[in-house]
Design an enzyme around this catalytic site. Sequence first.
Site, PDB file in Angstrom:
ATOM      1  N   PHE A 185       0.803  -1.218   0.000  1.00 32.80           N
ATOM      2  CA  PHE A 185       0.000   0.000   0.000  1.00 32.80           C
ATOM      3  C   PHE A 185       0.834   1.265   0.000  1.00 32.80           C
ATOM      4  CE2 PHE A 185       0.864  -0.475   4.551  1.00 32.80           C
ATOM      5  CZ  PHE A 185       1.150   0.826   4.929  1.00 32.80           C
ATOM      6  N   LYS A 209      -1.329  -7.449  -9.201  1.00 28.08           N
ATOM      7  CA  LYS A 209      -2.308  -7.347  -8.120  1.00 28.08           C
ATOM      8  C   LYS A 209      -1.931  -6.156  -7.241  1.00 28.08           C
ATOM      9  CE  LYS A 209      -2.756  -8.628  -3.947  1.00 28.08           C
ATOM     10  NZ  LYS A 209      -3.594  -7.499  -3.420  1.00 28.08           N
ATOM     11  N   GLU A 212      -5.042  -3.891  -2.000  1.00 27.71           N
ATOM     12  CA  GLU A 212      -6.482  -3.679  -1.874  1.00 27.71           C
ATOM     13  C   GLU A 212      -6.803  -2.369  -1.150  1.00 27.71           C
ATOM     14  OE1 GLU A 212      -5.079  -6.149   1.658  1.00 27.71           O
ATOM     15  OE2 GLU A 212      -4.700  -6.024  -0.511  1.00 27.71           O
ATOM     16  N   LYS A 213      -5.779  -1.733  -0.534  1.00 29.79           N
ATOM     17  CA  LYS A 213      -6.003  -0.479   0.178  1.00 29.79           C
ATOM     18  C   LYS A 213      -5.956   0.744  -0.736  1.00 29.79           C
ATOM     19  CE  LYS A 213      -4.318  -2.015   4.722  1.00 29.79           C
ATOM     20  NZ  LYS A 213      -4.104  -3.435   4.392  1.00 29.79           N
ATOM     21  N   SER A 262       5.075  -7.017   3.772  1.00 29.11           N
ATOM     22  CA  SER A 262       5.473  -7.428   5.119  1.00 29.11           C
ATOM     23  C   SER A 262       6.232  -8.750   5.095  1.00 29.11           C
ATOM     24  CB  SER A 262       4.236  -7.569   6.008  1.00 29.11           C
ATOM     25  OG  SER A 262       3.459  -8.692   5.589  1.00 29.11           O
ATOM     26  N   CYS A 317       9.721   1.401   3.345  1.00 30.00           N
ATOM     27  CA  CYS A 317      10.597   0.290   3.742  1.00 30.00           C
ATOM     28  C   CYS A 317      12.033   0.763   3.918  1.00 30.00           C
ATOM     29  CB  CYS A 317      10.526  -0.852   2.728  1.00 30.00           C
ATOM     30  SG  CYS A 317      11.165  -0.425   1.106  1.00 30.00           S
ATOM     31  N   GLU A 417       9.260  -3.732  13.039  1.00 28.78           N
ATOM     32  CA  GLU A 417       9.170  -2.580  12.155  1.00 28.78           C
ATOM     33  C   GLU A 417       7.911  -1.789  12.514  1.00 28.78           C
ATOM     34  OE1 GLU A 417       9.587  -1.605   7.407  1.00 28.78           O
ATOM     35  OE2 GLU A 417       8.561  -3.448   8.004  1.00 28.78           O
TER      36      GLU A 417
END
Length: 533
Positions: A185, A209, A212-213, A262, A317, A417
């Site tokens: 996201f 893909k 979804e957020k 993640s 990240c 994290e």
Amino acid sequence: MLQLSLQRAKNFKLLRPQIFALKYSTATEQSNQHSKPSRAPLLIGGKFVESQAAESIDVLNPATQEVVSRVPLTTKEEFKAAVSAAKQAFPSWRNTPVTTRQRVMFKLQELIRRDMDKLALNITTEQGKTLKDAQGDVFRGLEVVEHVCGMGTLQMGEFVSNVSHGIDTYSVREPLGVCAGICPFNFPAMIPLWMFPVAITSGNTFILKPSEKDPGASVMLAELAMEAGLPDGVLNIVHGTNDIVNAICDDDEIRAISFVGSNNAGMHIYSRGSANGKRVQSNMGAKNHAIVMPDANIDATANALIAAGFGAAGQRCMALSTVVFVGDLKTWENKLAERAKALKVNSGTAPDADLGPVISKQAKERICNLIQSGVESGGRLVLDGRNIVVPGYENGNFVGPTILSDVTPDMDCYKEEIFGPVLLCMQADSLEEAINIVNKNKYGNGASIFTSSGAAARKFQTEIEAGQVGINVPIPVPLPFFSFTGSKASFAGDLNFYGKAGVQFYTQLKTVTQQWKDLPSGVSLAMPTSQKA
């Protein structure tokens, strides 16, 4: 074929304003029109289609909680159709001259520049980051598109003439087939642009893909790719969560998977995809450190730490989340707190905003819980941003800049994290001790040192166990002609994103040995050698 692609692009250009207006009006515009938010479309075989899935997920504006759009949970049949479209498009696309594929990318980068502001507004609406940061999100992805415009050179093989008498050997880099990308996201434009431009310009077809957020930027980029002349089926988009991820990992037609996200999801995808014979490159979590030496330039270093720690609300990240000060700590704390307090937290659309909201209420709760756990474990709050309220956006997922000092390696706030605007401060008595602290951490995305000493910088560069090293540079993310070289628990796979390694990931070597000479008349069963008989 190029003429056909240009005609498609012309036709698509006529339709694009209606598609954009239908799919990507903001939540405010939709409420004014008294219409419910639209569902993000699938892209299958060159057509944007409405999913037949009964279930969908709301995409929320993190600053307001308004529903921006809805993401359908792609059905099995729709997923299979997308893979089938990619498979059918592959033979023609792989045989398309690399110069033609490059020209599509030349056009795509032009269109991305044209629509930079539209893309940035969509990112800010769905993800929350400031408009300036959203433009940076798009621009860093655009750099990858520009880089693959030179695919003819990037994909070159090797040739040796006359390895034996009348025999030549050469290697070529060929595309794999259908590849897939699973996106996070936090960079709705940059990460998709790390993936599909490299893959398709190498001659592959692709299943993307989005998160979804915040799927809007991916769909907009796909629109632009089609407008640039990309043939039907070369790029396809599916939406969903765990089921679609597992389908990508399991499908026999998909040869390679790129993932950013993640650690739990990344290791699942790496394990499941690899077990099914796929190549996987998986960029995962991080705990990026900076070591600050006593001889570091105070103002320049403090500004760099603030920007790298709190930019994008810490949702990078490569965010600089931990600083190890060699020697004095208190002086630096005061400098950092002074600067952090001056940062403006607001909706990402506010022109003076430095930090927007974090992605969700769940993310905010997790960040605040990790801050509290640090306090309960003995950490000292220099600046607490947990209770910030932004006027006019009381429902937003805002966390203000937070500085937690006296942190030790055994604290959960250090081991995990945080992925929020939280800067952890630690202290070491020497450079050796500081390097040891960094190297004991399981993550290895990036690490930086701030110093005026070439000797200290050299020692750090040599001994630090991180894939990307900065010397007086807080976020050492390389430009696309290098590769994103995270390491240790931050990466799974053996070929990194973009650069030469990225092209190698999406291609396979074929070695050809050829002979053009009069063959001997008899049959010999002896092992062939390069020695003259």
